[in-house]
Every structure is written in C-alpha cells, then in structure tokens.
Design an enzyme around this catalytic site. Structure first.
Site, PDB file in Angstrom:
ATOM      1  N   GLU A 157      -2.130  -7.110   7.879  1.00 54.25           N
ATOM      2  CA  GLU A 157      -0.792  -6.872   8.411  1.00 54.25           C
ATOM      3  C   GLU A 157      -0.627  -7.630   9.723  1.00 54.25           C
ATOM      4  O   GLU A 157      -1.607  -8.036  10.356  1.00 54.25           O
ATOM      5  CB  GLU A 157      -0.564  -5.371   8.618  1.00 54.25           C
ATOM      6  CG  GLU A 157       0.799  -4.988   9.174  1.00 54.25           C
ATOM      7  CD  GLU A 157       1.998  -5.453   8.353  1.00 54.25           C
ATOM      8  OE1 GLU A 157       2.207  -6.687   8.216  1.00 54.25           O
ATOM      9  OE2 GLU A 157       2.758  -4.603   7.872  1.00 54.25           O
ATOM     10  N   HIS A 210       0.823  -1.211   0.000  1.00 49.19           N
ATOM     11  CA  HIS A 210       0.000   0.000   0.000  1.00 49.19           C
ATOM     12  C   HIS A 210       0.856   1.259   0.000  1.00 49.19           C
ATOM     13  O   HIS A 210       2.024   1.248   0.389  1.00 49.19           O
ATOM     14  CB  HIS A 210      -0.955   0.014   1.191  1.00 49.19           C
ATOM     15  CG  HIS A 210      -0.254   0.093   2.509  1.00 49.19           C
ATOM     16  ND1 HIS A 210       0.287   1.259   3.004  1.00 49.19           N
ATOM     17  CD2 HIS A 210      -0.003  -0.862   3.432  1.00 49.19           C
ATOM     18  CE1 HIS A 210       0.833   1.028   4.184  1.00 49.19           C
ATOM     19  NE2 HIS A 210       0.677  -0.256   4.466  1.00 49.19           N
ATOM     20  N   GLY A 253      -0.441  -2.186  12.403  1.00 45.76           N
ATOM     21  CA  GLY A 253      -0.987  -3.502  12.118  1.00 45.76           C
ATOM     22  C   GLY A 253      -2.462  -3.418  11.830  1.00 45.76           C
ATOM     23  O   GLY A 253      -2.893  -3.209  10.707  1.00 45.76           O
TER      24      GLY A 253
END
Length: 189
Positions: A79, A8, A21
C-alpha cells in the site's frame, strides 16, 4: 488475458477510516468472510501468476481465497506509504492540510504519486508478461493507481476509481486496448 484485482478484506482501520499503509493490521471477522466469499469465484479460474502484497491483510485475504501456496509476494503491491499521515483519518489530515488529495499531493515523509506509479508499472509489466490470467491481492490506493496505469492514465487518475474492501475487479483488453471489465465488484454472502 484478465487481471483479477482483489482488495483485501475489512480491517479495524478500514472501518475507522484510518490510512493504513505500512502498518501491518489483520482482517476483522467480517474481512475474513469477505475473503472466503472469493474462493468459489476464483476457483473457477486458472491463473498463470498470483501476486500478493507482503502485508498481512492482503496475504490473509489471498490465503482465505485459496491461493496462499501459489502466491508470490511482490513488494510493488505494498500500500501507499502514507508517511506522517499513517493512521490518520481524512478529517485529521484535512485539519493539518486543507484540500489535501493523496493522488495529487502524496504524503509528507511517505510516497509521491509518481513513486507509486513507478511501482505499479513494474507489477503491470510482470502481469502482462505472464501469458495468462493473473490475480493481484493488495490494497485500496495502490490498486486504484494500478487501474489508472493499466489503461494508460497518470497515477493521479486513481482518484476516479473508488474501491471498497473485500472486492473483486477485473482488468482486461478491448481488442488490443487495455480496459476495465469489472470494478469494485461485491460478492454476495
């Protein structure tokens, strides 16, 4: 078969170095530009499968790159769950736990390397079964583990694959052997 691995675009937390995360942050204006630069490159490809993390920063990158409607959300691309280290910088974590390394130690209250490895193994299996090129839109640490697992290394080997925001990497095969074709590729713009 090529696996296009897209991290990203930039976020405020990636700029500050905070571990991001499960916190669902959006892209910065620069992060949006990074994602848009991928569109002409990825538009030249035909994908049998496009998978995206459920988190906003990955979905927004996927949308801006031109694949929002065709992407399937895959929780395996989330993540790393940083647990108690969510939102902290490496310096803050080092002060609490000298010598800490995510790829070896995992995170208290979060995930261990083997857990992330098991998640990405499922994504790798899904990608290999796609019968064509695949695009994966996700995050830094999880994609580093995915690259390691793609070539048969343990999750810990993710420490050897640095990955910046807004980059395009390609995993492929050398004959029948899983290989890294391009890693951490920046698109000019």
């Amino acid at each position: 078969m090529n696996i296009f691995v897209i991290r990203h675009g930039e976020t405020e937390w990636s700029l500050s170095g905070q571990h991001t995360g499960t916190t669902d942050v959006s892209l910065t204006d620069n992060g949006r530009r990074q994602a848009e630069r991928m569109r002409p490159v990825l538009a030249k490809q035909t994908f049998a499968l496009v998978l995206v993390s459920p988190l906003q920063r990955a979905r927004e990158t996927c949308d801006l790159a031109g694949f929002g409607e065709n992407a399937i959300v895959d929780p395996g691309l989330m993540e790393w769950n940083y647990g108690e280290y969510e939102g902290l910088t490496p310096q803050q974590i080092e002060a609490k736990s000298p010598g800490w390394l995510i790829f070896r130690d995992g995170c208290p209250g979060g995930e261990k390397p083997a857990q992330v490895g098991a998640r990405v193994d499922q994504v790798v299996g899904r990608a290999r079964a796609a019968n064509g090129d695949v695009a994966l839109f996700a995050h830094g640490h999880v994609l580093r583990v995915l690259a390691a697992r793609w070539i048969g290394l343990p999750p810990r080997a993710g420490q050897h694959f640095l990955l910046n925001t807004g980059t395009l990497s390609v995993l492929a095969y050398y004959h029948e052997i899983p290989a890294v074709r391009i890693w951490n590729g920046h698109l000019a713009g």
